[in-house]
Design a protein around this motif. Structure first.
Motif, mmCIF file in Angstrom:
data_model
loop_
_atom_site.group_PDB
_atom_site.id
_atom_site.type_symbol
_atom_site.label_atom_id
_atom_site.label_comp_id
_atom_site.label_asym_id
_atom_site.label_seq_id
_atom_site.Cartn_x
_atom_site.Cartn_y
_atom_site.Cartn_z
ATOM 1 N N HIS A 247 -13.002 -1.592 6.609
ATOM 2 C CA HIS A 247 -13.332 -0.498 5.705
ATOM 3 C C HIS A 247 -14.295 0.436 6.419
ATOM 4 O O HIS A 247 -14.863 0.087 7.446
ATOM 5 C CB HIS A 247 -14.012 -1.056 4.448
ATOM 6 N N HIS B 26 -12.820 5.735 -0.154
ATOM 7 C CA HIS B 26 -11.871 6.788 0.248
ATOM 8 C C HIS B 26 -10.840 7.040 -0.837
ATOM 9 O O HIS B 26 -10.611 6.173 -1.695
ATOM 10 C CB HIS B 26 -11.155 6.374 1.536
ATOM 11 N N HIS C 211 -15.032 -2.124 -3.687
ATOM 12 C CA HIS C 211 -13.633 -2.097 -3.250
ATOM 13 C C HIS C 211 -12.866 -3.244 -3.882
ATOM 14 O O HIS C 211 -13.462 -4.266 -4.204
ATOM 15 C CB HIS C 211 -13.585 -2.216 -1.709
ATOM 16 N N ASP D 263 -6.956 1.039 -4.288
ATOM 17 C CA ASP D 263 -7.566 0.926 -2.958
ATOM 18 C C ASP D 263 -8.386 2.181 -2.672
ATOM 19 O O ASP D 263 -7.837 3.281 -2.667
ATOM 20 C CB ASP D 263 -6.444 0.746 -1.913
ATOM 21 N N GLY D 264 -9.674 2.013 -2.455
ATOM 22 C CA GLY D 264 -10.542 3.160 -2.167
ATOM 23 C C GLY D 264 -11.012 3.863 -3.422
ATOM 24 O O GLY D 264 -12.206 4.109 -3.612
ATOM 25 N N GLU E 44 -9.422 7.600 5.921
ATOM 26 C CA GLU E 44 -9.659 6.158 6.109
ATOM 27 C C GLU E 44 -8.405 5.462 6.610
ATOM 28 O O GLU E 44 -8.465 4.563 7.433
ATOM 29 C CB GLU E 44 -10.110 5.533 4.780
HETATM 30 ZN ZN LIG Z 1 -9.512 0.915 1.192
#
Ligand SMILES: [Zn+2]
Length: 422
Positions: free
Chosen positions: A368, A89, A199, A100-101, A134
């Motif tokens: 996730h 995401h 990730h 993150d993502g 997300e």
């Molecule tokens: Zn994430």
């Protein structure tokens, strides 16, 4: 002549990947290094358009569904075959970090480009999936895109969720340009032959073990509850202690009971957190009459987690009787944990071994989109370390070499999961 499969070599363009991560981080409502990208805001839409342009530049065919999931497909020699998917995401909570993502989206795109450059010709289509919404920031529940894709939550329930301004998912997504029917988002069960999400770990274990790669065994099951306690307010001087029904004292009792229930579950995998505690009226000379709390509880074992929830429920009843307050709890979500698919784990571990990269088998304690995708496809996750385990904060950091190594193992695993016409 095509190179033989055993001699094929994917190479990650670490510099380009890194500069793309920096470019995306700058499309944000916060000042760098902080990143804020709330779903369906103008900033989020700008970031999505930029990611789509990168995908199109790589020759991928892009489509978006009614909730805003982005699918970027590299067609295989058998276009009707189930796809092999990867992705993550790009939405970010307020004041978050760059990785993150994003590592899974841009790392996934770079993995596909590396396969293209290596001369690989997939039989199955390979698809990059950018999951919509997300983070739970805007609508209170996370992973709306993957919940819809997997049919884990109904389109009706999702359409009605509201943001802080009282606007529903349905209104907000339409304004952002996503028409169509939310019912149509659900994917058929054989859509993906396999799915891998790259990730950052969001925990300290890989860094502590000085290992660059983690292959996820299982994804812990999150449940969240809203707990409302109602007692009786009054003057902090006037009401004597025997006569009190202090909602905050009852809440304190509850919080320690919750901590104890998680600690004594018998497994280190059980974690429980009260992260919100709103006190009413919140005045120095007034007895708290009402408290609203949220409980987040996770485990890798569904039975054990539900057992802890029952313990908490029983404790709530006894605290309610003892303190003469009412305690109501409402389950906001209670998802089942997922075991990662053996064939995806094998593709990841074989790829690591072929490159001579050590790896750790690990539990994902954050959840996730892969948790939901695992309901409809063989799914796995590959973790890379992040400094001090920090995530969801501006100093979140993953080293470019670790990101590139993750993308390389991802590329090879995608190749293993789909046939090749070489
Ligand atoms: Zn994430």
């Amino acid at each position: 002549m095509e190179p033989a499969p055993s001699r094929r070599r994917e190479e990650i363009d670490q510099q380009r990947l890194n500069s793309e991560i920096e470019t995306l981080a700058a499309i944000s409502d916060a000042e760098l290094p902080a990143v804020t990208r709330i779903v369906f805001t103008p900033t989020d839409l700008k970031a999505r358009a930029w990611v789509i342009s990168r995908c199109e530049e790589a020759g991928l065919a892009v489509r978006q569904d009614a909730i805003g999931n982005i699918f970027a497909r590299w067609s295989g020699s058998d276009p009707a075959a189930p796809a092999v998917g990867t992705g993550s995401h790009i939405d970010a909570i307020p004041n978050a970090g760059k990785y993150d993502g994003v590592v899974g989206v841009l790392g996934g795109l770079e993995a596909i480009r590396a396969l293209q450059r290596s001369g690989f010709r997939p039989t199955n289509p390979i698809e990059l999936l950018v999951f919509a919404t997300e983070e739970p920031t805007r609508f209170g529940i996370g992973c709306l895109g993957s919940r819809l894709l997997s049919g884990t939550l109904s389109a009706d329930a999702i359409a009605k969720l509201k943001d802080r301004d009282g606007e529903s998912v349905d209104e907000v997504r339409r304004k952002a340009g996503f028409g169509g029917n939310l019912q149509d988002v659900k994917l058929p069960k054989d859509y993906y032959q396999g799915f891998v999400e790259l990730h950052i770990e969001q925990g300290p274990l890989l860094e502590r073990a000085q290992t660059s790669l983690g292959i996820v065994k299982s994804i812990a099951a999150p449940a969240s509850l809203r707990i409302s306690i109602e007692g009786a307010g009054g003057h902090a001087g006037g009401v004597l202690m025997p006569d009190r029904k202090d909602a905050l004292c009852a809440a304190a009792d509850m919080i320690l009971t919750i901590e104890n229930a998680a600690r004594s579950s018998g497994a280190a995998d059980t974690v429980a957190t009260v992260g919100v505690c709103d006190v009413f009226p919140g005045a120095v000379n007034s007895i708290p009459s009402r408290v609203g709390m949220t409980l987040d509880i996770r485990d890798t074992d569904l039975g054990r987690r539900d057992g802890v929830m029952q313990t908490i429920e029983r404790a709530a009843q006894s605290i309610s009787a003892k303190r003469q307050v009412s305690v109501q709890s409402e389950v906001l979500n209670a998802d089942a944990p997922a075991d990662c698919a053996p064939e995806v784990r094998a593709a990841l571990s074989d790829s690591c071994r072929e490159h001579g990269f050590p790896f750790l088998e690990i539990v994902s304690r954050a959840y996730h989109d892969s948790l939901f995708l695992s309901r409809i496809a063989p799914t796995g996750m590959l973790f890379i370390p992040c400094r001090n385990g920090y995530s969801h904060r501006p100093d979140e950091y993953a080293a470019p070499e670790d990101i590139a190594r993750g993308a390389l193992v991802l590329a090879q695993s995608l190749a293993k999961l789909c046939g090749s016409s070489q």
